[in-house]
Every structure is written in C-alpha cells, then in structure tokens.
Design an enzyme around this catalytic site. Sequence first.
Site, PDB file in Angstrom:
ATOM      1  N   GLU A 536       0.807  -1.214   0.000  1.00  0.00           N
ATOM      2  CA  GLU A 536       0.000   0.000   0.000  1.00  0.00           C
ATOM      3  C   GLU A 536       0.848   1.277   0.000  1.00  0.00           C
ATOM      4  O   GLU A 536       0.310   2.374  -0.067  1.00  0.00           O
ATOM      5  CB  GLU A 536      -0.990   0.001   1.175  1.00  0.00           C
ATOM      6  N   ASP A 560      -5.273   2.605   0.332  1.00  0.00           N
ATOM      7  CA  ASP A 560      -4.121   3.463   0.619  1.00  0.00           C
ATOM      8  C   ASP A 560      -3.213   3.619  -0.596  1.00  0.00           C
ATOM      9  O   ASP A 560      -2.715   4.708  -0.867  1.00  0.00           O
ATOM     10  CB  ASP A 560      -3.330   2.911   1.806  1.00  0.00           C
ATOM     11  N   CYS A 607      -7.094  -6.456  -1.032  1.00  0.00           N
ATOM     12  CA  CYS A 607      -8.139  -6.418  -0.003  1.00  0.00           C
ATOM     13  C   CYS A 607      -8.717  -5.021   0.210  1.00  0.00           C
ATOM     14  O   CYS A 607      -9.410  -4.792   1.193  1.00  0.00           O
ATOM     15  CB  CYS A 607      -7.607  -6.976   1.310  1.00  0.00           C
TER      16      CYS A 607
END
Length: 830
Positions: A536, A560, A607
């Site tokens: 991320e 993110d 995710c």
Amino acid sequence: MSHSLTLICPLPNGIHARPASRIAEFCGGFRAAIRWRNQRNGQLADAKSVLSLIGGDILFNDIVDIEIDGESAAEAAKQLQDFLRDTLPHCDEALSAEPAASRALPRALAELSPSPCFGQPAGQGVAIGELCEHRGYRFPAVEALPASRGEPHEREALRQAREALAQGLQQETERQSGQAAAIARAHLAILCDADFDARLDQALRQGLGAAAAVAATVAFYRDMLGQSASEYLREREIDIRDVGRGLLERLHPEDEPAATTWPDAAVLWAEDLAPSELLALDRSRVRGLLLGRGGLTSHTIILARAFSLPVLTGVPRAAVAASLGRTAVLDAGLGALFLAPAAPVLDYYREEAALLEARRLREARASQGESRSADGCRLELAVNIASAEEAQLGFAHGADGVGLFRTEMLYMEADAPPSEESQFQHYAEVVRLAAGRPVIIRTFDIGGDKPARCLPAPAESNPFLGYRAIRIYPDQEAVFRAQLRAILRASALGPVKVMIPMVATLAEARWARRVLDEERAALGLTRPVPLGIMLEVPSVLFQLDAFCREVDFFSVGSNDLTQYLFAADRDNERVGALYDSLHPAFLSALAQAVQTIHRHGRWIGLCGEAAASPHALPLLLGMELDELSMSAPSLQACRRRLRELDAGECRALLQQALGCEDGAAVRALVEARGARGKLPMLTTECLLPSVAWRSKAAAIKGLVDRLWLLERCDDRYGMEEDLWLREQAYSTGLGHGFAIPHAKSKHVLHPTLCLAKLEQPVDWGASDGQPVDMVLLIAFNASDAGAEHLKFFSRLARLVMHEDFRRQLREAPDPQQLLTLLQARLEGAA
Ligand code: PEP
Ligand code: MG
C-alpha cells in the site's frame, strides 16, 4: 481554566445513539468535565453520557457550544477539536429509508381487481398468513407500581436487576451475531449510561420503589425524546423502553404476560414492537409484520430486515381490525396489504412466494462451489472482517478464507491495549470458524484515520503520512510482540498468516520478520507461519524483487495505495476525482507488481475496496491476482460475475485498459465489453414447454419473472413496464397463435430469448384475432449497440411464417429439443 469550542452538527441524522456513543466514549477518556449546549433549544448535555447527548436533540446544522473545564482541559479541548473535525463526520451513514409505495400494481395483479391498503414497506418479500394481533407490553404507570420498602432495600433490588439484565445482554452480544448483537450492545450502553443511572438514583432518593423508579425514568425519556423534531431520535425511545422493561421483568417476573402461541403461518399486527419483543417471536411461525407506528430506522425494523422478515409500517389498527383471524397477504416489495383476498389473488401470491423462494435458493447455491471464471481460472474470493460475526457471515456467503482480519478495532475501543489472552480468544474463534480455510491476520493499523486512546500519538498535521501502523511498532514493541504471540498461538488451530500494514522499506520488513521469528522460537513453534505485507506504500513497488526475498506474500491495500499514488486523501471528497483505482496508472502499477511477484513464486491478493468493484473485476482477473478480499455482502454477486467472465478475454481487456488515458475511459471500455461477461442467449432454463398462465399479463409477468429468477434482469417490474410500452404501441401477436413481445430495456443484464407454451391460449389482441399459445420474449439491454434486437426479432418473425417451424416448436416435448430446434433454425436464418 475553561475552554470552549463550537460545533455545527455535520450529521444528517443528528446526534442519535451511534454517534452519541462515539462522542461519549471519546469524552469519557478525559478527566475534564465536558458540557454541550444546543443553541437552538438551550438543552444542556453531559458529553460523557449517551442519553444526555441524545436528549440534547441535536439535529443537522444545529450550533452547539461546548465547554471544557477542569483537569487537562486544554489538552482535552485540542483533542476534541480534532475528533469533531476528523472523526465525527464519519460516525454515521446517511439513512436509506425505503421509499413509500409509489408503484402501481403489476398488470397481472391489477387485472384481478384486488383492493389493497398501502403502508411504508421495510425489507423485501411476501408473507401469507392468518392476521393476528400482537398485544404489546403495556408499560405500567408509576402509581400502579409497588411503594418503596425503604431506599436501601429498593436500591439493592435495582442493583441486582441491573446486574442480571447486563449479564443477559452481554450473553446476547456473544450468542447473537450482526445486527442483533449490535442492538444488544446498544441496550447495554443505555443500561450503563451515566445519565440513565443518575435519573434512577434521583427517583429512588425521591422515595419511589425500584420498579416505580424505572417506570419514572422511562417516562422521562419518553417525554424528552418524544419532543424531538427528528423522527430518528423519537424512535430511540423504544430502545429505552425495552431496557426499562428488561429491568421490570427482573424486578417483578410474576407480572410478565405468558408467551402467545401463533398459528403456523401468522401475519402479526402490533401498534409498535420493541426489539426484544421481535427477538422473542417464534420466527418459524411469524411470516410478516404490520406496525401501526415505528419508523424505518428503528432497531425493530433493522432487526426485521436482518431476519428477512417483510414489514409494513403506518398500518393503523382500524385498517386491520375487521380482518383479524382471516388471511392476509403482505407484499413488502409493493408496500401493499391484501386482507381476506379472493382466491385468484391468493394464487397469484402463492406463485410469487414460490418464485422468491426459488431465487433465494438459487442465490444460496451460487454462494457455494468454487470461485472460478467461465473458462476455469481460479480466483479465491475471501472476506474482510473485524470480528467473528463478520467471519460467520462471510463463510455463510461462501468465502474461501479471510483475506484481511482488521485488528485495530480491539485497540481503538479500549483504555489499555488488549491482553495477549483476550486477543488469542478473539483470533482463535475466527480460525475455528474458518475450519481449515486460510486466515490473514493484519497486525494493528493504528494511526491515520484510526486513532487509539491506548496508544496515544501526538497530534500531526498529516496523519496519513505520519506515525502509523508499523511505524509505531518499535516504540510499542511489547504491544506488538503480545499481538504476534496471540496470532502465533491461534495458528496452531488452522492456517494463519501474519500481515504487516504500511511497510515502506526493506528494513521494516526485515525487522518484522526478526521479531516474529523470535516470538515463534520463544513459543517453541517449529512450523513456519507465513509473513506478508500490505502492498500500500508506492516505494514497495520499486523494490519488489528484494521484497519477494523477505516476505512470503502480499495483499494490495488499494485504498491506501491509490491515495499515495495520486497524492489524494482517500477521505477528502474535494480530491475525489483524482482518487481512482481504475486509472491506467494504478492498473499498470498493479499489473507489473503481480507479474514480478509471481515470477518469484509469491502469492498476491487485493483487499481494498477495489476488490468489490464490478468494473475492476474483469481487469483484476485479467491481471491474474490470486485472491480478492471484500466485505461479506459483496461476495455472492462477485462470485456470480466471476463465473460469467472469460479470463482470456479479460487479459486482452486489461491490455486495452492499460492503453487508456484515464479512469473514465477504462470504465467506458469495461462497460462496452459488458462488465458482466456473456451468457448464451438461449439456454434450456429459458424454455418452458408447458405453463398454466391464463392471460396476456400473466404470460408477460411469467416470462419476466423467469428472466429475473435466472438473474438476467435486475428489476422485473421495470422490465415488464418496458414490454408493455411496446404492447401499447402495437400488439406483438403476429398471428398463427404466436406472440413475440420484445424490448430494449436497461433492466436486462444479458440478451435472452425466453419461450413459453401456454396450456390454454390467451387473447393477445393479435393481428389475425386468434388467441396465442406460443410466446417468445426477446430481451436486449438498452445499451446494445445497433439494431441487434430488431434484427433478431425479424429473423424470428420470418421463421414463424413457416408452418413447419410452428409445428415443430409446438411438438417439441422438452426444453432440450426446443433448444436444439431453435439453435439450428436461428443459425440457418441468420
Ligand atoms: C487498504 O488500504 O486498502 C486497506 C485494505 O486497509 P485499510 O482500509 O484498513 O487502510
Ligand atoms: Mg491501508
């Protein structure tokens, strides 16, 4: 010294129970006294009490003066200001009240001339049963309750009743899941609320008995909340009444009315119903609920929705009184109630109920089985969770594992970091539920938008780029190690992986690996436990070869990664247009990362929110990610879409998307290719060799229902109307007993030909005046390019001109032979 702040309430629903509990929890962490004063009504509220805050009747845009006094008031004021700016606006989502019934009755129903009454629908579905009245609990008047036997005696009785109720509610939170558990928690919060406590205490001091003190306290809140201008706040009164009833039940169990036994299928009418009363109903018998009062946002309605119980509110007793004991049909989709309906209406609804059940079973089946594309390419679909309840829901929706177990909530709600043991219990419960499926547990991601009182951090001007996740672990090493030990112990119960958030450098990954190895050794574990990182932070993208040597797997945190890649705050709507996980720059970064990671034989999932995006799915499949992890409610739809996609085509689509200029172009590309993938236009499931529909309207409804059952259409009422628009212009009865109703409709998900042979011919207003016994429905999506549907229509119409084709269709005995015949003749006619 006293400090003051001003707030303009940013929440559309005002300060109701959920935001009030967040505020009370936050303010409860300070020694300073914090008082809120609503300028509109002058109401004062103690910001550490949920009920007191609710009682402030603070509505959207109300101006509130906040006074902070006493110990560390300056620090409290500073932190509260940040909380009000950054956290409070996200403490509630907008209400999704279903619109009042505005739909006309579907034609097939309207032609039966029923006379329904209408209410405000909640939830979906149809209930057929005997109309019964639920005589709700009548809250006793204060005067009717026993006099005090002396304050100490009454105080002790009340203490015991509160303890017993708290224990019962606590058990409910553990026994129930989802909404039911959340509501039990809300009731527990009311029971423990300082303001509630103070009112009870005051009533006892005034000489009331324990039960009378409860009744007086409930009456106080009834009057206070009853005056609120917000329906949402008025509806909270029933929760307080429910808690009060729980106390009275424990103080005087002998006064509890005996439970009623309902008929095998009952539709209940009640003036209003408390959540505990709904929970106490025998749901195998009670099929539907009619309420005189009770808005769509009450906890009772939330629970009813969670139990898939159809509900209609705003139905006065006078409307149902004469029909008690007779059959009632409740249609929550239409918001309609049919009392003592005639036999044809009842038959209509029996079929309707059977159709809804068939669709439910189909959806349940779709949640089982492997997650593969149409050409057999495997893509694991996992669930994102923060609790065992969510895990349970995810597995019920067919999750292949837990792709992200967010653990920071354990820290955010506590005064001290959770103990190793309590964490172990928490993780172990999920690993047991997973029953052999993999569980990825992410270590605490505190900081950024997720502050935790127990791990205080200095205020930062840029928290998303600041002291967050792994960056705080070296300063909180004992806390990190305790969590690792809890995870490692849970790994003895099933396949567990550890994932570290916000890793930006190789040194961080190595440090995490060393600490994990040390804890593993200290616990005497010889088995390796896979260690992965969230992908991320963009720096990782440029050192992937090296990272692949340090860690076992990756999971893309697209939320993110998108914000850091475009330098656009994920929570700031003003830069929302820049924040785009479908932008070719983002897709390109991801596609390259997957290739590199796979070259090293490592595993990569995703995710973030992008995992559940229908637009992203074909592109992510085309990238050959190993797993997508999303919230439980998205799983079934994602699995269905995946089964319709061809991985080979998706790889080609991805290549095209990478050449696009921006996210809008990618979206248009995916839409043009059909984000849902393709289903064949003809299947045996769409061919019905014998049906007993008795009118044109029933035939059109029956065929559209079939499309909807097969998930080829998303709104059957809308689709029917589109077909009728054409029928109104001219009849599609072409003669010779054949009709070809057709439409281009936005409600069609896949082009389809659906055929029904009617047992009895029906009048269709056909050109030759003959009744129709063969109906062929052609459905195309409104966006289908060209005049494809008209070409198809004329091809079929030409075939119908041939006597031998008509005879063969009529004589074909089963769906398979119908399919073979139609395929051969349609291809020949092309
Ligand atoms: C993400 O960043 O995409 C993610 C899944 O983590 P979180 O939303 O918890 O930051
Ligand atoms: Mg993240």
